[in-house]
Design a protein around this motif. Structure first.
Motif, short mmCIF file in Angstrom:
data_model
loop_
_atom_site.label_atom_id
_atom_site.label_comp_id
_atom_site.label_asym_id
_atom_site.label_seq_id
_atom_site.Cartn_x
_atom_site.Cartn_y
_atom_site.Cartn_z
N ASN A 8 -0.31 -2.37 -8.67
CA ASN A 8 -1.66 -2.91 -8.52
C ASN A 8 -2.66 -2.06 -9.30
OD1 ASN A 8 -1.03 -4.79 -6.05
ND2 ASN A 8 -0.28 -2.77 -5.44
N LEU A 9 -3.79 -2.68 -9.59
CA LEU A 9 -4.96 -1.97 -10.08
C LEU A 9 -5.90 -1.79 -8.89
CD1 LEU A 9 -6.80 -0.86 -12.35
CD2 LEU A 9 -7.65 -3.20 -12.67
N LEU A 10 -6.35 -0.56 -8.65
CA LEU A 10 -7.20 -0.26 -7.51
C LEU A 10 -8.58 0.16 -7.99
CD1 LEU A 10 -7.39 0.06 -4.41
CD2 LEU A 10 -6.68 2.44 -4.70
N LEU A 11 -9.60 -0.50 -7.46
CA LEU A 11 -11.00 -0.15 -7.74
C LEU A 11 -11.65 0.29 -6.44
CD1 LEU A 11 -11.99 -3.21 -9.98
CD2 LEU A 11 -11.19 -0.97 -10.73
N ARG A 12 -12.40 1.41 -6.49
CA ARG A 12 -12.99 1.92 -5.25
C ARG A 12 -14.34 2.60 -5.55
NH1 ARG A 12 -9.52 6.36 -2.63
NH2 ARG A 12 -8.11 4.67 -2.04
N LEU A 58 -16.98 6.51 -8.61
CA LEU A 58 -16.21 5.33 -8.98
C LEU A 58 -14.78 5.75 -9.27
CD1 LEU A 58 -15.92 2.34 -9.65
CD2 LEU A 58 -16.64 2.88 -12.00
N TYR A 59 -13.85 5.25 -8.44
CA TYR A 59 -12.42 5.46 -8.65
C TYR A 59 -11.85 4.18 -9.26
CZ TYR A 59 -13.04 9.07 -5.02
OH TYR A 59 -13.47 10.13 -4.28
N ALA A 60 -11.00 4.30 -10.26
CA ALA A 60 -10.37 3.13 -10.87
C ALA A 60 -9.04 3.58 -11.46
CB ALA A 60 -11.25 2.52 -11.95
N GLY A 61 -7.94 2.99 -10.98
CA GLY A 61 -6.65 3.42 -11.49
C GLY A 61 -5.50 2.61 -10.92
N TYR A 62 -4.35 3.23 -10.88
CA TYR A 62 -3.09 2.57 -10.53
C TYR A 62 -2.73 2.82 -9.08
CZ TYR A 62 1.99 2.06 -10.09
OH TYR A 62 3.24 1.73 -9.65
N GLN A 63 -2.15 1.79 -8.45
CA GLN A 63 -1.63 1.94 -7.09
C GLN A 63 -0.26 1.26 -6.98
OE1 GLN A 63 -2.72 -0.65 -3.79
NE2 GLN A 63 -3.44 1.14 -2.65
N TYR A 64 0.66 1.97 -6.33
CA TYR A 64 1.94 1.39 -5.92
C TYR A 64 1.88 1.21 -4.41
CZ TYR A 64 6.87 1.06 -4.61
OH TYR A 64 8.05 0.65 -4.07
N ALA A 65 2.26 0.04 -3.92
CA ALA A 65 2.20 -0.20 -2.48
C ALA A 65 3.38 -1.06 -2.06
CB ALA A 65 0.89 -0.90 -2.11
#
Length: 496
Positions: free
Chosen positions: A260-264, A292-299
């Motif tokens: 996933n792409l995660l934006l926070r 601003l966090y923006a990056g990769y997520q594995y879930a």
């Protein structure tokens, strides 16, 4: 006359010297960021959402339904409906035993055996094996709506949103009763909601009794016989009412499989009514933090990992104080239902801006932490953790290390809608070397307590009130950094 003159002219020089020192290592903005992210994470997790023993029986098997035992003959006509009953009731021990007998009969349906074994594995939390079996069942009977639906649910629970949605839509396309189609559409909507923006927003009013983190220390710094020629007087605490806000958002954009792409984005600020007297190093203590966090997520169903580049901006006294690009890694794993282990590491580079770049040294900060969270009941969660931080300045007298332990509890009081959220933190900070100006090798011990009381029952249009108390006390071996601070605020919050 001389005593008064020396006091007035010594104080500006002292304040200028204090301004040249690095900021205190125990940064309140970082604690607030963690508190808001932990709170948003708990809300997000809350949103995401009896078997009897089967024994051999003369002439067949026994299926227990609501306390009554029914004999099941080892025939296709008896075993197939009994197997569906066991699956529907979640009686996995019985389902496995029935499937074991069913697969031995000529003319059995292989996909039904695979379905039973796959759902039993899913109930045990073995999603890798469960999805493999359910995919085999789907391949054996491509047109079976029940198999498609159960595989889609397993994909969703395992964090594979794209695959889940596609399979739900495929199942909806079959000729199904209206109630079943409505149920499947509700699953599609639930998967879609996981990809929407989630978070919370709050605004509030409150009062802080020490916005400048001062202690009012005073002593005579120069004597002639018994006459005080110069006095050291640190600023007194300034109390002020304030307006505050916080906004925490998160969005997970499914790519493929578990990726996933995660934006926070995170933003919060406090605007104080009172200001310091003119000529102080800081006059307006109002502050804002934006990250601003923006990056990769594995879930997947048990584990999450994210690697998030971020940019942090902190403003105070009417201008940008610093910018801090960084990289944060987060990991969590469900050890058992309700018990979660977490780890976090980050690297951040502070770069001071505008006039503050003349007084503060840029530095690098590395941090790592471990935590554990436990939900003994659906309405109670406990958490604890330990964090280590390393700050590296150009000068070793300014560099230092922090060690912090934290603990928290959240509890909702049944149907009343009332809840309490408590956080306690204890931090020890120590600089690497002795500072000539301070006269000591600086060492601080800080305690932070936050208590939030609220009630969702009192909500209007989804907005509920929260009463928040915050207490900070910082003990330091330097007279410049010891202080205590109390804050109370009433916030109106909306979770979405």
């Amino acid at each position: 006359m001389t005593n008064r003159w020396t006091q007035l002219h010594f104080l500006p020089a002292l304040l200028l010297a204090c301004a040249l020192l690095p900021s205190p290592p125990a940064r309140a903005d970082e604690d607030d960021t963690r508190y808001l992210l932990d709170q948003a994470g708990r809300i997000g997790r809350q949103r995401d959402g009896g078997a009897g023993a089967l024994a051999p029986h003369p002439g067949g098997l026994v299926l227990t339904i609501e306390g009554r035992a029914y004999r099941v003959n080892p025939t296709l006509q008896d075993l197939e409906p009994a197997l569906y009953v066991a699956i529907n009731r979640g009686q996995w021990g019985e389902a496995r035993a029935l499937a074991d007998s069913y697969r031995r009969l000529a003319g059995h349906k292989p996909h039904l055996v695979l379905l039973a074994d796959g759902l039993a594995a899913r109930a045990e939390g073995d999603y890798g094996r469960a999805i493999g079996l359910l995919e085999d069942a789907r391949d054996d009977a491509p047109g079976d709506a029940r198999t498609q639906m159960e595989l889609a649910r397993a994909y969703a629970e395992d964090g594979q949103d794209r695959e889940s949605r596609a399979l739900f839509e495929q199942a909806i396309g079959n000729s199904l009763p209206p109630d079943t189609r409505q149920l499947l559409q509700s699953y599609v909507d639930a998967v879609d909601r996981r990809g929407d923006w989630q978070g919370s927003i709050a605004v509030g009013r409150g009062r802080n009794d020490n916005i400048n983190q001062a202690n009012g220390f005073e002593q005579c710094s120069m004597y002639f016989l018994t006459l005080c020629l110069a006095r050291l007087k640190l600023p007194d605490p300034i109390a002020s009412s304030f307006t505050s806000y916080d906004l925490v958002l998160s969005r997970r954009i499914a790519l493929a499989g578990h990726h996933n792409l995660l934006l926070r984005p995170v933003s919060y600020g406090t605007f104080y009514q009172e200001t310091a007297p003119e000529g102080r190093a800081i006059e307006d203590y109002s502050q804002q933090t934006h990250v601003l966090y923006a990056g990769y997520q594995y879930a997947d169903a048990r584990q999450k990992f994210s690697l998030l580049p971020f940019m942090e901006l902190y403003a105070r006294d009417g201008h940008t104080h610093y910018q801090a690009p960084g990289l944060q890694a987060e990991w969590s794993r469900e050890l058992t239902p309700g018990l979660r282990l977490t780890a976090q590491a980050s690297l951040k580079r502070y770069a001071y801006k505008e006039q503050d770049s003349r007084y503060f040294s840029d530095y690098t900060q590395k941090a790592a932490g471990l935590g554990i969270a436990w939900m003994p009941t659906a309405s109670t969660s406990l958490q604890a953790g330990i964090d280590f931080t390393r700050r590296k300045y150009p000068m070793p007298t300014e560099s230092g290390k922090d060690l912090a332990v934290r603990a928290g509890v959240f509890h909702a009081f049944g149907q009343s809608g009332a809840f309490v959220n408590l956080l306690a933190l204890y931090r020890i900070s120590r600089n690497d070397e002795r500072d000539f100006f301070l006269g000591v090798r600086r060492r601080d011990e800080q305690q932070l307590y936050i208590a939030t009381l609220g009630s969702t029952r009192l909500s209007v249009w989804g907005v509920h009130p929260e009463l928040r108390f915050k207490h900070v006390v910082n003990h330091s071996n330097s007279i410049f950094y010891g202080y205590s601070q109390n804050e109370i605020s009433l916030q109106l919050r909306k979770n979405f």
